[in-house]
Design an enzyme around this catalytic site. Structure first.
Site, PDB file in Angstrom:
ATOM      1  N   HIS A 106      30.461 -14.335 -18.195  1.00  0.00           N
ATOM      2  CA  HIS A 106      29.589 -13.167 -18.404  1.00  0.00           C
ATOM      3  C   HIS A 106      29.363 -13.006 -19.905  1.00  0.00           C
ATOM      4  O   HIS A 106      30.257 -13.278 -20.710  1.00  0.00           O
ATOM      5  CB  HIS A 106      30.241 -11.908 -17.815  1.00  0.00           C
ATOM      6  CG  HIS A 106      29.324 -10.723 -17.852  1.00  0.00           C
ATOM      7  ND1 HIS A 106      29.160  -9.965 -18.981  1.00  0.00           N
ATOM      8  CD2 HIS A 106      28.508 -10.194 -16.905  1.00  0.00           C
ATOM      9  CE1 HIS A 106      28.263  -9.007 -18.721  1.00  0.00           C
ATOM     10  NE2 HIS A 106      27.860  -9.129 -17.474  1.00  0.00           N
ATOM     11  N   GLU A 109      29.412 -10.600 -21.836  1.00  0.00           N
ATOM     12  CA  GLU A 109      30.401  -9.781 -22.562  1.00  0.00           C
ATOM     13  C   GLU A 109      31.687 -10.564 -22.799  1.00  0.00           C
ATOM     14  O   GLU A 109      32.387 -10.347 -23.784  1.00  0.00           O
ATOM     15  CB  GLU A 109      30.640  -8.463 -21.793  1.00  0.00           C
ATOM     16  CG  GLU A 109      29.450  -7.526 -21.961  1.00  0.00           C
ATOM     17  CD  GLU A 109      29.175  -6.600 -20.798  1.00  0.00           C
ATOM     18  OE1 GLU A 109      30.061  -6.393 -19.954  1.00  0.00           O
ATOM     19  OE2 GLU A 109      28.038  -6.084 -20.725  1.00  0.00           O
ATOM     20  N   SER A 127      19.822  -5.214 -17.045  1.00  0.00           N
ATOM     21  CA  SER A 127      19.100  -3.946 -16.889  1.00  0.00           C
ATOM     22  C   SER A 127      18.302  -3.865 -15.587  1.00  0.00           C
ATOM     23  O   SER A 127      17.211  -3.300 -15.541  1.00  0.00           O
ATOM     24  CB  SER A 127      18.194  -3.677 -18.097  1.00  0.00           C
ATOM     25  OG  SER A 127      18.990  -3.462 -19.253  1.00  0.00           O
ATOM     26  N   LYS A 148      31.994  -3.559 -14.461  1.00  0.00           N
ATOM     27  CA  LYS A 148      32.498  -3.657 -15.845  1.00  0.00           C
ATOM     28  C   LYS A 148      33.816  -2.883 -15.964  1.00  0.00           C
ATOM     29  O   LYS A 148      34.591  -2.832 -15.010  1.00  0.00           O
ATOM     30  CB  LYS A 148      31.452  -3.142 -16.829  1.00  0.00           C
ATOM     31  CG  LYS A 148      30.087  -3.778 -16.598  1.00  0.00           C
ATOM     32  CD  LYS A 148      29.185  -3.678 -17.776  1.00  0.00           C
ATOM     33  CE  LYS A 148      27.818  -4.222 -17.389  1.00  0.00           C
ATOM     34  NZ  LYS A 148      27.073  -4.770 -18.475  1.00  0.00           N
TER      35      LYS A 148
END
Ligand code: PGA
Length: 254
Positions: free
Chosen positions: A97, A99, A215, A12
């Site tokens: 993705h 995001e 996660s 990220k």
């Protein structure tokens, strides 16, 4: 032919070039032998790519990917980096993705262009798909994923479809600490295969690697890797911790 397992690390927007250099060197030391059927892919921020590439020269445990790239080769697109520009540095491109979809409002049409540009330059797209919590709770998760898949892959020729990876990443599981239950991931994988098969035929659908992301950590990784349809993991937060990421790689290699 044995199928590959992909362990992809998405850093990220973390790590300056100096920090990236430190992280990759720690990883190189921490990660033992990586079997040939496990492919580790590091996706650092674009500004770190040349540093990490340099650190990886003469080192074949890891491949490189980019977290996002623009489909036009060059032009007046301030702030963007094109697939063409990274084509000599990376082998993989994350496309769509969550995001990018949700924070930067990327639509399926643009994501399809990114997937197509990635294949046009001979790289492998990792197309990310997944539903929001609201979409899951309202019973639309599968339809949302099917639509993202259909449009995301719509600009590829059948030959280009032969080198594509799909990552199922439920939006609510990303960065939340609330990973999907392996049973839920398995159900979605089966559905993804079915949808791919309906559009592209079963031979192609069965050959496409499916990854889980959201996660993932050293304790829950194995639960997904054991699933018959799961060929790897897309790891965010835990990939910037060299010990956690090395443990996840070990589980894939076991
Ligand atoms: P996470 O991120 O592992 O931190 O949830 C997943 C991703 O970025 O794909």
């Amino acid at each position: 032919m044995t199928k590959k397992t992909y362990i992809v690390g998405n850093w990220k927007m973390y790590c300056s070039p100096a920090e990236a250099s430190l992280l990759v060197n720690r990883l190189k030391k921490e990660v033992g032998r990586v079997p040939a059927d496990v492919q580790v892919v590091l996706c650092p921020p674009a500004v770190d790519l040349t540093t990490v590439r340099h650190e990886l020269s003469e080192h074949d445990k890891f491949s490189l990917g980019v977290q996002n790239a623009y489909p036009m080769d060059e032009g007046p697109f301030t702030g963007e980096v094109s697939v063409a520009m990274v084509a000599d540095i990376v082998q993989y491109v994350l496309c769509g993705h969550s995001e990018r979809r949700h924070t930067f409002h990327e639509r399926d049409g643009l994501i399809a262009q990114k997937v197509a540009a990635t294949r046009r330059h001979g790289l492998t797209p990792i197309l990310c798909v997944g539903e929001t919590r609201h979409e899951r709770e309202s019973g639309h998760a599968k339809q949302v994923v099917a639509d993202q898949l259909e449009t995301g892959l719509s600009l590829l020729t059948p030959e280009e479809m032969g080198d594509v990876i799909i990552a199922y990443e439920p939006v609510w599981a990303i960065g939340s600490g609330e990973n999907a239950r392996p049973d839920d991931a398995r159900e979605m994988f089966e559905y993804i295969r079915k949808s791919l098969s309906a559009v592209h035929g079963s031979a192609l659908a069965n050959a496409i690697p499916l990854l889980y992301g959201g996660s993932v950590n050293a304790s829950n990784a194995l639960g997904y890797l054991k699933l018959q349809d799961c060929q790897g993991l897309l790891v965010g937060g835990a990939s910037t911790n060299y010990k956690s990421f090395a443990t996840i790689i070990e589980k894939a290699a076991a």
